[in-house]
Design a protein around this motif. Structure first.
Motif, PDB file in Angstrom:
ATOM      1  N   LYS A  57      84.170 -68.536  79.553  1.00 55.33           N
ATOM      2  CA  LYS A  57      84.820 -67.264  79.893  1.00 55.33           C
ATOM      3  C   LYS A  57      86.268 -67.256  79.402  1.00 55.33           C
ATOM      4  O   LYS A  57      86.737 -66.273  78.799  1.00 55.33           O
ATOM      5  N   ALA A  58      86.986 -68.361  79.636  1.00 54.37           N
ATOM      6  CA  ALA A  58      88.395 -68.456  79.233  1.00 54.37           C
ATOM      7  C   ALA A  58      88.516 -68.476  77.709  1.00 54.37           C
ATOM      8  O   ALA A  58      89.408 -67.843  77.131  1.00 54.37           O
ATOM      9  N   LEU A  59      87.612 -69.198  77.058  1.00 50.97           N
ATOM     10  CA  LEU A  59      87.655 -69.271  75.602  1.00 50.97           C
ATOM     11  C   LEU A  59      87.386 -67.904  74.982  1.00 50.97           C
ATOM     12  O   LEU A  59      88.037 -67.503  74.001  1.00 50.97           O
ATOM     13  N   SER A  60      86.448 -67.174  75.590  1.00 53.55           N
ATOM     14  CA  SER A  60      86.148 -65.820  75.115  1.00 53.55           C
ATOM     15  C   SER A  60      87.357 -64.904  75.298  1.00 53.55           C
ATOM     16  O   SER A  60      87.671 -64.086  74.423  1.00 53.55           O
ATOM     17  N   TYR A  61      88.062 -65.073  76.427  1.00 55.70           N
ATOM     18  CA  TYR A  61      89.264 -64.268  76.695  1.00 55.70           C
ATOM     19  C   TYR A  61      90.336 -64.528  75.624  1.00 55.70           C
ATOM     20  O   TYR A  61      90.956 -63.596  75.101  1.00 55.70           O
ATOM     21  N   LEU A  62      90.545 -65.790  75.295  1.00 55.17           N
ATOM     22  CA  LEU A  62      91.548 -66.140  74.280  1.00 55.17           C
ATOM     23  C   LEU A  62      91.150 -65.582  72.922  1.00 55.17           C
ATOM     24  O   LEU A  62      91.992 -65.059  72.171  1.00 55.17           O
TER      25      LEU A  62
END
Length: 613
Positions: free
Chosen positions: A139-144
């Protein structure tokens, strides 16, 4: 000092260290004859007065009088203890410091800072693995990725992710036998209020490691990926992390700042990362605080005295207030500061992703000096009606009152008068009232604090009448071959300044008896006055050859001895003329006391190799 690290080990570290190399990490130094000079990192100045001498391994500022060896620089600049600075240098130059010299308690205290650095390093690795190697991090990687942040930049800034949940990092610490009571001091975990145990400070946030100029993680910042509050969360202040002295991205920006002489200052992590990704690498970010003088002094060490600071604040009310708060800092710091005003609705992150690097650089070239920016902003805010002009002058008068340079203030008064149509005299009167009010408030706080404003140590040694005594100490420091002559003639007996006399005795013992270098002697002295005397006089240039030095010492001793004898003879003669038996007795006793002290000192000197009353 020796309680933790032996004198032999201190000498080894000093001899291995290159003070120019160490100080150049934070100060832009330029060769000036046999020395290097730069802007002092400990106080604000326009022209360089900070001197570093490689041969003597000393630094000294002729402006604020801070000085010392490489240990003292790290202690003052980085807020380290002596053992910490020694261990830092030992690690840098591959020197081993045996632990067997320490008791268990001493070892625990000495290693606590290193332990915190290690914990932060492990935490950084934990957050990074959570981002890149776990399903939770997707989720965090997708956000970045949606924000346009490349994998290369993610790696450069060591970005991570704190998983959702209350005890992910706590569990990691327990599994790896970490003391949670010590981990708490880093701010990574928080004690529970109503029960025993701890919970994670950072939860379900993008993690930005805060890294110092030595590439050590000193703290963390965390950002949510939705509209939750607070949007940003930083580590609390600790023995490693002080937000008034720390800047995000400084480790990545320092070399480019040196190369260009320019630094961009932004407010957010993503603002900085966006600029960096687009090739603007001379950028740093403040960490949830206003710009401070400590920040500015750190940056001046990289951009130099002719460098430029560009503030890239949001063009909203908060950005305007941030710019206003910076006025006094830039004025005290003697720096050329400009403000880059972005179009409404844009921050540095969104602007550079929408318009690119060239457009950002073009906008930077049109950046306004701070006061013109505030004049323009106030005009836009209040308009040019009669009431609006009054508000503009009232607001700007308070700001101009903090500008100390009379010429600069006069130029801005003229510009403000032309923009508003209000006479310069009327504006000057408003500024005078504001300055008077500021001065009154300062004096009130000054009296309440009980601060006398005096120096922490006596500077009587620097008075004109002690000039020859200073010359002799300076010669002792720079020409150790005269130390035996100083001892033989008992020169220090004739010194009148107690501080210079004390320094002379130290030099006879440490440089004459123990054969130490000046930089090694400095490491053994705790008294600030004595230390400053040695540093200042060690760097003073003394032109005399051996014959001239010996001649000066001889003449000094003869003059002081004759002067003392004449004083006694005159006192005796005066007592006899006035038939004053009491004064006659005192004069004779004083004469005998001085003669006895001289003889006693000579005996002790022969026995111990030093002079000691």
């Amino acid at each position: 000092m020796a309680q933790y690290i032996s004198e032999e080990k201190i000498s080894e570290i000093i001899n291995a260290s290159d003070i120019i190399e160490v100080i150049s990490d934070v100060v832009l130094l330029k060769k000036a004859g046999r020395e290097h000079m730069g802007l002092c990192p400990f106080h604000a100045e326009k022209t360089p007065s900070f001197t570093v001498n490689r041969e003597k391994q000393l630094f000294y500022c002729h402006g604020c009088h801070e000085g010392g060896n490489v240990f003292n620089f790290l202690m003052k600049h980085n807020g380290l203890s002596f053992p910490d600075s020694a261990r830092m240098l030992a690690g840098r130059y591959g020197i081993d410091i045996p632990d067997r010299q320490m008791s268990a308690g001493q070892k625990r205290r000495a290693n606590e800072r290193d332990y915190f650095i290690a914990i932060n390093r492990e935490a950084g690795d934990f957050f990074r693995r959570s981002l890149l190697e776990t399903d939770k991090g997707n989720k965090a990687l997708s956000y970045l990725n949606k924000r346009g942040i490349s994998q290369e930049v993610i790696n450069d800034f060591r970005l991570g992710y704190a998983p959702d949940g209350w005890n992910n990092f706590v569990t990691y610490c327990l599994k790896n036998k970490k003391s949670l009571s010590l981990v708490e001091k880093t701010g990574l975990v928080i004690p529970k209020k109503e029960s025993r145990g701890f919970y994670d400070r950072f939860r379900d946030r993008i993690i930005f490691p805060i890294i110092d100029i030595n590439s050590r993680i000193i703290g963390f910042g965390g950002r949510v990926m939705d509209d939750s509050k607070p949007k940003y969360l930083n580590s609390p202040e600790s023995v490693l992390y002080n937000k008034s002295r720390s800047l995000y991205g400084i480790n990545m920006a320092k070399d480019e700042c040196r190369k260009t002489g320019i630094v961009y200052i932004v407010e957010g992590y993503f603002d900085l990362i966006a600029l960096y990704q687009h090739g603007i690498k001379n950028v740093v970010a403040t960490l949830g605080t206003a710009m401070t003088l400590e920040h500015l002094q750190l940056l001046k060490g990289f951009i130099g005295k002719n460098g430029r600071v560009l503030l890239v604040y949001d063009s909203d009310e908060a950005g305007l207030k941030a710019a206003q708060r910076s006025i006094g800092i830039f004025d005290k710091g003697y720096v050329d500061a400009r403000i880059l005003k972005l179009p409404d609705g844009y921050d540095p992150d969104s602007y550079i992703f929408n318009f690119g690097k060239e457009s950002f650089l073009q906008a930077s070239s049109r950046a306004l000096a701070v006061i013109p920016f505030l004049i323009e902003s106030a005009e836009k805010k209040y308009g040019l009606s009669t009431e609006g002009k009054i508000k503009i002058v009232t607001e700007l008068s308070k700001i101009l009152a903090s500008v100390n340079d009379n010429l600069v203030r006069a130029i801005y008064i003229k510009e403000l008068a032309e923009r508003t149509g209000i006479s310069e005299m009327a504006i000057m009167e408003r500024i005078r009232q504001a300055r008077t009010k500021n001065h009154t408030q300062f004096n009130k706080r000054f009296k309440q604090s009980g601060d006398t404003g005096g120096p922490s140590g006596s500077d009587g040694w620097n008075r004109r009448e002690f000039r020859i005594e200073r010359h002799i100490i300076s010669m002792m420091l720079q020409f150790p071959d005269i130390l035996s002559e100083i001892s033989k003639k008992n020169v220090l007996e004739y010194f009148e300044d107690t501080s210079l006399k004390a320094v002379g005795r130290i030099l006879l013992q440490q440089m004459g008896g123990a054969g130490k270098k000046v930089s090694e002697v400095i490491a053994l002295i705790d008294d600030k006055v004595e230390k400053n005397i040695i540093i200042a006089l060690a760097l003073k240039k003394e032109p005399w050859d051996l014959n001239a030095r010996t001649s000066m010492i001889t003449k000094f001793v003869d003059f002081r001895r004759n002067n003392r004898n004449n004083f006694i003879l005159n006192s005796v003669k005066k007592a006899e003329e006035n038939n004053n038996d009491e004064l006659l007795l005192k004069s004779l006793i004083e004469g005998n006391r001085r003669l006895k002290n001289l003889k006693d000192s000579q005996v002790k000197l022969k026995k111990r190799g030093l002079y000691n009353i």
